[in-house]
Design an enzyme around this catalytic site. Structure first.
Site, mmCIF file in Angstrom:
data_model
loop_
_atom_site.group_PDB
_atom_site.id
_atom_site.type_symbol
_atom_site.label_atom_id
_atom_site.label_comp_id
_atom_site.label_asym_id
_atom_site.label_seq_id
_atom_site.Cartn_x
_atom_site.Cartn_y
_atom_site.Cartn_z
ATOM 1 N N THR A 209 -27.885 -40.511 -41.221
ATOM 2 C CA THR A 209 -28.228 -40.487 -42.643
ATOM 3 C C THR A 209 -26.951 -40.063 -43.324
ATOM 4 O O THR A 209 -26.057 -39.551 -42.665
ATOM 5 C CB THR A 209 -29.301 -39.385 -42.890
ATOM 6 O OG1 THR A 209 -30.552 -39.811 -42.359
ATOM 7 C CG2 THR A 209 -29.488 -39.038 -44.348
ATOM 8 N N VAL A 238 -42.044 -41.828 -43.646
ATOM 9 C CA VAL A 238 -41.036 -41.296 -44.553
ATOM 10 C C VAL A 238 -40.534 -39.980 -43.961
ATOM 11 O O VAL A 238 -41.336 -39.140 -43.549
ATOM 12 C CB VAL A 238 -41.640 -41.058 -45.955
ATOM 13 C CG1 VAL A 238 -40.668 -40.309 -46.847
ATOM 14 C CG2 VAL A 238 -42.023 -42.391 -46.584
ATOM 15 N N GLY A 239 -39.220 -39.834 -43.904
ATOM 16 C CA GLY A 239 -38.641 -38.614 -43.340
ATOM 17 C C GLY A 239 -38.363 -37.577 -44.408
ATOM 18 O O GLY A 239 -38.958 -37.581 -45.489
ATOM 19 N N THR A 260 -29.329 -33.790 -42.242
ATOM 20 C CA THR A 260 -29.503 -35.047 -41.511
ATOM 21 C C THR A 260 -30.022 -34.694 -40.119
ATOM 22 O O THR A 260 -29.812 -33.589 -39.640
ATOM 23 C CB THR A 260 -28.177 -35.829 -41.374
ATOM 24 O OG1 THR A 260 -27.256 -35.044 -40.605
ATOM 25 C CG2 THR A 260 -27.569 -36.148 -42.723
ATOM 26 N N HIS A 262 -33.340 -34.776 -37.295
ATOM 27 C CA HIS A 262 -34.780 -34.920 -37.100
ATOM 28 C C HIS A 262 -35.552 -34.509 -38.357
ATOM 29 O O HIS A 262 -35.729 -33.321 -38.652
ATOM 30 C CB HIS A 262 -35.205 -34.065 -35.897
ATOM 31 C CG HIS A 262 -36.614 -34.295 -35.476
ATOM 32 N ND1 HIS A 262 -37.595 -33.342 -35.585
ATOM 33 C CD2 HIS A 262 -37.215 -35.392 -34.953
ATOM 34 C CE1 HIS A 262 -38.744 -33.836 -35.138
ATOM 35 N NE2 HIS A 262 -38.531 -35.083 -34.738
ATOM 36 N N GLY A 263 -36.004 -35.514 -39.091
ATOM 37 C CA GLY A 263 -36.575 -35.271 -40.411
ATOM 38 C C GLY A 263 -37.800 -34.386 -40.398
ATOM 39 O O GLY A 263 -37.985 -33.538 -41.284
HETATM 40 N N1 ASP Z 1 -33.395 -37.335 -41.406
HETATM 41 C C1 ASP Z 1 -33.601 -38.742 -41.298
HETATM 42 C C2 ASP Z 1 -35.050 -39.018 -41.122
HETATM 43 O O1 ASP Z 1 -35.732 -38.258 -40.459
HETATM 44 C C3 ASP Z 1 -32.912 -39.397 -40.164
HETATM 45 C C4 ASP Z 1 -31.589 -38.880 -39.816
HETATM 46 O O2 ASP Z 1 -30.986 -38.132 -40.518
HETATM 47 O O3 ASP Z 1 -31.132 -39.266 -38.760
HETATM 48 O O4 ASP Z 1 -35.481 -40.043 -41.568
#
Ligand code: ASP
Length: 359
Positions: A209, A238-239, A260, A262-263
């Site tokens: 992200t 949706v994260g 950024t 694990h959402g």
């Molecule tokens: N945080 C983002 C999500 O969970 C993904 C990421 O940052 O890799 O959608």
């Protein structure tokens, strides 16, 4: 002139007056000390090296931090080499690219966001319009697309050939009992080789992200997060990225933060909001990120979210800056870096502080 237009004009006048007042005296802050001049500074995830440079240049030229943040991340949204954001981002489980983005302005305490938006290359720009040109904060799916269309955003196919091939390879190898079979020659494909070298073949669900937090010369703050989300996510998932308080948050009295990785971990601990609140209590940006990550660890309680040693199975990175221009970044695991640029200096990557040594 109709009553409606009069009301609307009055509303807009009141809004600008409130914004001007907020710029001088943030709500709840009392008069407060006049902030010392700050050299514009931007901090971002590691894929934001060019973005932080552009954001700082824009703020030096007079742009508001939130506008500078959106301008910076647009470089990554348009870049097909980045598989985690905008054009060229990896699609969802069904091969459809769905983008999430949000912006926030710490002076006015306003925000805008879009989620599960398809066919628009620059979702952060759409989020900015949601903030500026609606009375609402978050638009999703078809509604977000209709809003983007109404504002003249061009629609385009965001699925590059490389992203399609990577998705197909994942789809064919994800489940042993379904009807999809991989071709023997597939792993020789240069795009797949490139992907496997970069991200590995075991988990095949890497994350990415861009978050960008910006501090202007007067200590004003703004931020933006934009993403194609978790690779091969459930359609409609949706994260944290477009959720105010989770993937981004800022407050003109304090500073700005985002994340950024694990959402769901960021959502359950209200990651970015927690960082800003800890900075409000006096922690440095780095210490605030680390303390928030400790909260994330404490909140990771079910077995399937943990690795064999009991630590979180997924990484989360947090980035922050306070209104004095101090910056910091931290991750659950070693090895992450963040991008930073201060006016008059080149953009550079800095190692994140961390809680656990990787491996
Ligand atoms: N945080 C983002 C999500 O969970 C993904 C990421 O940052 O890799 O959608």
């Amino acid at each position: 002139m109709s009553d409606t237009s009069l009301t609307r004009r009055q509303f807009l006048a009141a809004t600008s007056a409130a914004a001007a007042a907020a710029a001088v005296r943030p709500a709840g802050a009392g008069p407060g000390p006049t902030p010392a001049p700050v050299r514009p500074v931007a901090v971002a995830s590691a894929n934001g090296l060019a973005a932080v440079k552009l954001a700082v240049d824009q703020m030096t030229g007079g742009a508001a931090p939130v506008d500078a943040a959106v301008a910076g991340v647009a470089i990554v949204e348009a870049d097909p080499e980045d598989l985690t954001v905008g054009y060229g981002g990896l699609p969802n489980e069904e091969g459809v690219v769905q983008l999430d983005a949000a912006v926030m302005d710490g002076t006015t305490m306003r925000a805008g966001a879009v989620a599960a938006l398809e066919r628009i290359k620059h979702p952060a720009r759409v989020a900015l319009e949601v903030m500026r040109r609606t009375t609402r904060i978050l638009l999703v799916g078809e509604g977000a697309l209709k809003f983007a269309r109404a504002h003249g955003f061009p629609e385009e196919n965001l699925l590059t050939e490389r992203a399609r091939k990577i998705w197909l390879y994942w789809k064919e190898n994800a489940a042993p009992k379904d009807d999809w079979l991989p071709a023997a020659s597939e792993v020789d494909d240069p795009d797949l080789k490139w992907f496997i070298t970069k991200y590995g073949d075991s988990m095949f669900r890497p994350t990415g992200t861009i978050h960008l937090s910006a501090v202007g010369p007067d200590g004003a703050v703004g931020c933006c997060t934009t993403t194609s989300g978790l690779f091969f996510k459930l359609p409609g998932r949706v994260g944290d990225s477009p959720l105010v308080g989770c993937g981004l948050y800022c407050d003109g009295e304090v500073g700005t933060a985002g994340g950024t990785g694990h959402g769901e971990s960021a959502i359950i601990s209200c990651g970015a909001h927690t960082v800003v609140e800890l900075m409000r209590q006096g922690k440095s940006p780095e210490a605030a990120c680390l303390a928030t990550l400790e909260r994330v660890v404490a909140n990771t309680r079910v077995a399937w979210l943990k690795d064999a040693t009991g630590r979180p199975a997924n990484n989360l990175n947090l980035y922050a800056a306070n209104r004095a221009g101090e910056v910091g970044g931290a991750a659950l695991f070693s090895g992450s870096r963040f991008a930073v640029c201060r006016a008059g200096e080149p953009a550079r990557l800095v190692d994140c502080a961390y809680l656990f040594k990787k491996g």
